[in-house]
Design an enzyme around this catalytic site. Sequence first.
Site, short mmCIF file in Angstrom:
data_model
loop_
_atom_site.label_atom_id
_atom_site.label_comp_id
_atom_site.label_asym_id
_atom_site.label_seq_id
_atom_site.Cartn_x
_atom_site.Cartn_y
_atom_site.Cartn_z
N ASN A 11 52.70 71.87 65.62
CA ASN A 11 51.93 72.77 64.76
C ASN A 11 52.79 73.84 64.09
OD1 ASN A 11 49.32 74.01 63.84
ND2 ASN A 11 50.19 75.73 64.99
N ASP A 48 53.29 78.22 60.91
CA ASP A 48 52.68 76.88 60.95
C ASP A 48 53.38 75.92 59.99
OD1 ASP A 48 50.64 78.42 62.34
OD2 ASP A 48 49.33 76.68 62.00
N ASP A 90 50.70 69.94 71.77
CA ASP A 90 50.26 71.33 71.73
C ASP A 90 49.41 71.61 70.49
OD1 ASP A 90 50.60 74.05 72.86
OD2 ASP A 90 51.58 74.47 70.95
N HIS A 120 44.88 72.54 65.49
CA HIS A 120 45.28 73.56 64.51
C HIS A 120 46.30 73.08 63.50
CE1 HIS A 120 43.02 76.65 66.49
NE2 HIS A 120 43.63 76.45 67.63
N GLU A 165 46.16 68.80 73.58
CA GLU A 165 45.41 70.03 73.79
C GLU A 165 44.52 70.25 72.57
OE1 GLU A 165 46.30 74.82 74.26
OE2 GLU A 165 47.43 73.62 72.83
CA LIG Z 1 48.67 74.57 61.80
#
Ligand SMILES: [Ca+2]
Length: 510
Positions: free
Chosen positions: A105, A177, A208, A212, A245
């Site tokens: 991420n 990110d 991980d 996101h 996750e």
């Molecule tokens: Ca992201």
Amino acid sequence: MLMRPVLPKFIPRVCYEIFVRSFCDSNGDGIGDLNGITSRLDYLSDLGIECIWLTPIHPSPSYHKYDPVDYYAIEPEFGTMADFKRLLSEARKRNIAVYLDLIVNHTSTYHPWFVEASKGKDNPYRNFYWWLPPAKIEELGIAERQTSDDSDEVYPWHEIPGDPEKYYGLFWKGMPDLNYDSEALKKELEKIITFWLSEIGIDGFRLDAARHIYPLWESEKNLNFWAYFNQIVQKVKPGAYTVAEVWASTYEVAPYLENLNATFHFDLSFALQRILIQGKDENIIQQLIASYQQFEAFNPEFVDAIMLTNHDQDRIGSVVSNNHEKMKLAACLLLTLPGQPYIYYGEEIGMLGTKPDPYIREPFLWSKREDDPDKTNWQQAEFSTLKTIQPLSVQRTDPDSIYNHYKKLIALRKSTPALSQIISPNLEEVESLDDEIIAYVRTHPTEPVLIIHNLSVDTKFIDLPESKKDFKKVLFSSPATTVDAEGKWELPALGSLLLVKTPQKSPTDI
Ligand SMILES: [Ca+2]
Ligand SMILES: [Ca+2]
């Protein structure tokens, strides 16, 4: 073409999460390291562990290493690539799989990609990350975010003095990110996956922050990203394991299983914690069965990765206020439910800790020696000290210790087919009028197991329903359980009881 995630030939039945910095020190600098882990593989093997998930081991400026600066190297504090290869080969000798934590991420701001990207808009690495001018961020209404279980960050856009654009960092400004709209970045990801799975030969990844990958306003692209990720894995090493996750409710988690073998079951983790605190069930078995249906719709071979807590949650020992009987009950719940359980290091000796994070990641207590050279001391423990916790060396010699309780339960799970079934979870609710009791059957064609837990602090007298009266033989009980004169099972406070059917006489015996 869509490719389903392939399962490994053998799915580890009991896993163990190691927070590398805190587990075992091999060279006297007080920091847990890879050679320390290698030196404890016999301990883990003896405990019955079949897989270790290592928190990140790549170079990183933070103590937890969740912000990589180099995906191909080993953090010098933890050792060398040669140390890692030795760990891997020693683990293999003991049939222990090794999963690495892969952070796709974000990187550290010190990662060379970000160092380049922050040089300006024309840098070829610029679009490895998300950049927008402040006016555009305001216009899109994305300057602020709601906090989530996994991030307290409210203002995810961060500035670099002199740069007209801000960059996006969901967790904090030190973790920018990555932006997978960049084809060049996708090529880099493919190289990283290939390196670890194929060249080095690890068994799988713990992934991980999987929900996101794309920011909230483009979150629908997340699932496409994981389809892409899965394609690479299937091309490079079919049967490599992926456990993600996805810290969200079950309905949001389920679609991720289309492209991943397993996801961690956070809803279950929190439900188990609540029922242990309250001493009352909240229909967790019904909810579990419903969640399996949701998972199965996306992947008939899904694996439910279950845990009491992990390195981001208050330790279960503290959740139950250091009540040892409740810790044992927690272990009985975890290790009798379907799925692939993940034990967080130290849970098996009843370690304690509540947030902030460093205190849920304290040094493992191996022995009574204050100056134990194996014990890490990168931080001063606040919760798990020799005053509050019996170290492993002491618990090993005590048959009633939390450690021996875990060890017995793990052995029982592995030796009982109904308990160790992972694919197509075999779970049937046994209705109970008493909401302080949880009862369920791990179904099996020949050897089903009936499991009853008493969540309350009172002794319960259990009258099994007519359909379950043939479960008469104790497979395991904690503490000892007896049948009274009326044929009711007397289940002590916070006790667990596992029953099997008495063996049927075969026709030749009659
Ligand atoms: Ca992201
Ligand atoms: Ca060390």
